[in-house]
Design a protein around this motif. Structure first.
Motif, PDB file in Angstrom:
ATOM      1  N   ILE A   1       0.830  -1.215   0.000  1.00 30.15           N
ATOM      2  CA  ILE A   1       0.000   0.000   0.000  1.00 30.15           C
ATOM      3  C   ILE A   1       0.859   1.257   0.000  1.00 30.15           C
ATOM      4  CG2 ILE A   1      -1.657   1.338   1.358  1.00 30.15           C
ATOM      5  CD1 ILE A   1      -2.874  -1.365   2.225  1.00 30.15           C
ATOM      6  N   THR A   2       1.796   1.350   0.959  1.00 28.24           N
ATOM      7  CA  THR A   2       2.560   2.597   1.115  1.00 28.24           C
ATOM      8  C   THR A   2       3.710   2.738   0.129  1.00 28.24           C
ATOM      9  OG1 THR A   2       4.005   1.618   2.782  1.00 28.24           O
ATOM     10  CG2 THR A   2       2.017   2.750   3.569  1.00 28.24           C
ATOM     11  N   GLY A   3       4.209   1.631  -0.393  1.00 33.20           N
ATOM     12  CA  GLY A   3       5.369   1.708  -1.276  1.00 33.20           C
ATOM     13  C   GLY A   3       5.068   1.556  -2.747  1.00 33.20           C
ATOM     14  N   ILE A   4       3.903   0.987  -3.099  1.00 25.51           N
ATOM     15  CA  ILE A   4       3.617   0.748  -4.506  1.00 25.51           C
ATOM     16  C   ILE A   4       2.291   1.374  -4.935  1.00 25.51           C
ATOM     17  CG2 ILE A   4       3.196  -1.049  -6.243  1.00 25.51           C
ATOM     18  CD1 ILE A   4       5.114  -2.845  -4.598  1.00 25.51           C
ATOM     19  N   LEU A   5       1.198   1.004  -4.285  1.00 24.43           N
ATOM     20  CA  LEU A   5      -0.122   1.419  -4.760  1.00 24.43           C
ATOM     21  C   LEU A   5      -0.366   2.921  -4.649  1.00 24.43           C
ATOM     22  CD1 LEU A   5      -2.318  -1.508  -3.374  1.00 24.43           C
ATOM     23  CD2 LEU A   5      -1.324  -1.242  -5.662  1.00 24.43           C
ATOM     24  N   VAL A   6      -0.024   3.515  -3.514  1.00 25.93           N
ATOM     25  CA  VAL A   6      -0.247   4.962  -3.350  1.00 25.93           C
ATOM     26  C   VAL A   6       0.721   5.780  -4.208  1.00 25.93           C
ATOM     27  CG1 VAL A   6      -0.229   6.871  -1.705  1.00 25.93           C
ATOM     28  CG2 VAL A   6      -1.344   4.731  -1.096  1.00 25.93           C
ATOM     29  N   PRO A   7       2.037   5.492  -4.204  1.00 33.61           N
ATOM     30  CA  PRO A   7       2.934   6.303  -5.041  1.00 33.61           C
ATOM     31  C   PRO A   7       2.648   6.201  -6.540  1.00 33.61           C
ATOM     32  CG  PRO A   7       4.213   5.159  -3.383  1.00 33.61           C
ATOM     33  CD  PRO A   7       2.818   4.618  -3.308  1.00 33.61           C
TER      34      PRO A   7
ATOM     35  N   GLY B   1      -0.266   5.884  -7.823  1.00 36.27           N
ATOM     36  CA  GLY B   1      -1.572   6.456  -8.090  1.00 36.27           C
ATOM     37  C   GLY B   1      -2.678   5.429  -8.275  1.00 36.27           C
ATOM     38  N   ILE B   2      -2.396   4.169  -8.000  1.00 33.18           N
ATOM     39  CA  ILE B   2      -3.418   3.125  -8.107  1.00 33.18           C
ATOM     40  C   ILE B   2      -4.452   3.306  -7.004  1.00 33.18           C
ATOM     41  CG2 ILE B   2      -3.819   0.633  -8.037  1.00 33.18           C
ATOM     42  CD1 ILE B   2      -0.960   0.349  -9.238  1.00 33.18           C
ATOM     43  N   MET B   3      -4.004   3.650  -5.814  1.00 37.11           N
ATOM     44  CA  MET B   3      -4.899   4.016  -4.719  1.00 37.11           C
ATOM     45  C   MET B   3      -4.895   5.532  -4.589  1.00 37.11           C
ATOM     46  SD  MET B   3      -4.236   1.294  -1.631  1.00 37.11           S
ATOM     47  CE  MET B   3      -5.476   1.992  -0.593  1.00 37.11           C
ATOM     48  N   ASP B   4      -5.967   6.062  -4.069  1.00 33.44           N
ATOM     49  CA  ASP B   4      -6.094   7.509  -3.890  1.00 33.44           C
ATOM     50  C   ASP B   4      -5.009   8.013  -2.944  1.00 33.44           C
ATOM     51  OD1 ASP B   4      -7.068  10.075  -3.985  1.00 33.44           O
ATOM     52  OD2 ASP B   4      -8.608   9.718  -2.455  1.00 33.44           O
ATOM     53  N   VAL B   5      -4.357   9.096  -3.318  1.00 36.16           N
ATOM     54  CA  VAL B   5      -3.295   9.681  -2.490  1.00 36.16           C
ATOM     55  C   VAL B   5      -3.856  10.128  -1.142  1.00 36.16           C
ATOM     56  CG1 VAL B   5      -1.569  11.518  -2.367  1.00 36.16           C
ATOM     57  CG2 VAL B   5      -2.016  10.365  -4.529  1.00 36.16           C
ATOM     58  N   GLU B   6      -5.115  10.502  -1.114  1.00 37.30           N
ATOM     59  CA  GLU B   6      -5.760  10.944   0.130  1.00 37.30           C
ATOM     60  C   GLU B   6      -5.801   9.817   1.173  1.00 37.30           C
ATOM     61  OE1 GLU B   6      -7.220  13.774   2.554  1.00 37.30           O
ATOM     62  OE2 GLU B   6      -6.464  14.059   0.525  1.00 37.30           O
ATOM     63  N   THR B   7      -5.643   8.574   0.719  1.00 36.22           N
ATOM     64  CA  THR B   7      -5.640   7.435   1.638  1.00 36.22           C
ATOM     65  C   THR B   7      -4.543   7.582   2.690  1.00 36.22           C
ATOM     66  OG1 THR B   7      -6.432   6.006  -0.126  1.00 36.22           O
ATOM     67  CG2 THR B   7      -5.432   4.926   1.763  1.00 36.22           C
ATOM     68  N   MET B   8      -3.397   8.083   2.296  1.00 38.67           N
ATOM     69  CA  MET B   8      -2.268   8.218   3.216  1.00 38.67           C
ATOM     70  C   MET B   8      -1.990   9.672   3.582  1.00 38.67           C
ATOM     71  SD  MET B   8      -1.425   5.155   3.834  1.00 38.67           S
ATOM     72  CE  MET B   8       0.082   5.375   4.715  1.00 38.67           C
ATOM     73  N   SER B   9      -3.012  10.511   3.571  1.00 34.10           N
ATOM     74  CA  SER B   9      -2.809  11.913   3.930  1.00 34.10           C
ATOM     75  C   SER B   9      -2.471  12.025   5.418  1.00 34.10           C
ATOM     76  CB  SER B   9      -4.055  12.734   3.615  1.00 34.10           C
ATOM     77  OG  SER B   9      -5.095  12.411   4.512  1.00 34.10           O
ATOM     78  N   TYR B  10      -1.826  13.112   5.758  1.00 34.87           N
ATOM     79  CA  TYR B  10      -1.399  13.328   7.139  1.00 34.87           C
ATOM     80  C   TYR B  10      -2.585  13.294   8.094  1.00 34.87           C
ATOM     81  CZ  TYR B  10       0.488  15.575  11.273  1.00 34.87           C
ATOM     82  OH  TYR B  10       0.838  15.860  12.560  1.00 34.87           O
ATOM     83  N   ASP B  11      -3.658  13.950   7.730  1.00 38.90           N
ATOM     84  CA  ASP B  11      -4.826  14.026   8.618  1.00 38.90           C
ATOM     85  C   ASP B  11      -5.434  12.642   8.871  1.00 38.90           C
ATOM     86  OD1 ASP B  11      -4.608  16.771   8.885  1.00 38.90           O
ATOM     87  OD2 ASP B  11      -5.823  17.139   7.089  1.00 38.90           O
ATOM     88  N   ARG B  12      -5.538  11.822   7.838  1.00 38.11           N
ATOM     89  CA  ARG B  12      -6.120  10.485   8.013  1.00 38.11           C
ATOM     90  C   ARG B  12      -5.216   9.584   8.844  1.00 38.11           C
ATOM     91  NH1 ARG B  12      -9.180   8.028   2.958  1.00 38.11           N
ATOM     92  NH2 ARG B  12      -9.831   6.623   4.612  1.00 38.11           N
TER      93      ARG B  12
END
Length: 117
Positions: free
Chosen positions: A30-36, A38-49
């Motif tokens: 999730i943190t090393g492949i999918l989010v960087p 763009g496969i998963m929404d970048v908002e998934t790992m936002s600071y606030d969440r």
């Protein structure tokens, strides 16, 4: 016969092995492949969440498990791996390796308590 504290360390070792084998590949995916990529929404790992997750009791427990158990696993593996290398372990080795794992776990608990409380 003297009582041993080894079952406690073997239990933490087993728990850490389970976390390393089952949870860390998902976290890396999730943190090393999918989010960087763009496969998963970048908002998934936002600071606030992430802060909201870490500030909840359940999130803090999950983060503690993900950090502390692999440290115990690694220190136990190194401690017993020294014997395979021909280095006979002493009480000093015991205190250094397991003390380091305890220190990392205690610091993690302290930092998470600051977030939760």
């Amino acid at each position: 016969m003297r009582r041993s504290d080894e079952p406690i360390y073997w239990g933490l070792f087993g728990g850490g092995g389970m976390v390393v084998a089952m949870l860390l590949p998902i976290i890396v995916l999730i943190t090393g492949i999918l989010v960087p990529l763009g496969i998963m929404d970048v908002e998934t790992m936002s600071y606030d969440r992430v802060l909201e997750f870490a500030s909840s009791w359940w999130g803090a427990i999950i983060i503690l498990v993900i950090i502390a158990l692999p440290i115990w696993h690694g220190m136990h593996r190194i401690y017993h791996g020294l014997h395979d290398l021909g280095i006979h372990t002493t009480k000093l080795h015991h205190y250094v390796f397991y003390g380091f794992a305890f220190l990392v776990s205690a610091i993690t608990v302290g930092l998470l308590m600051v977030l939760v409380l």
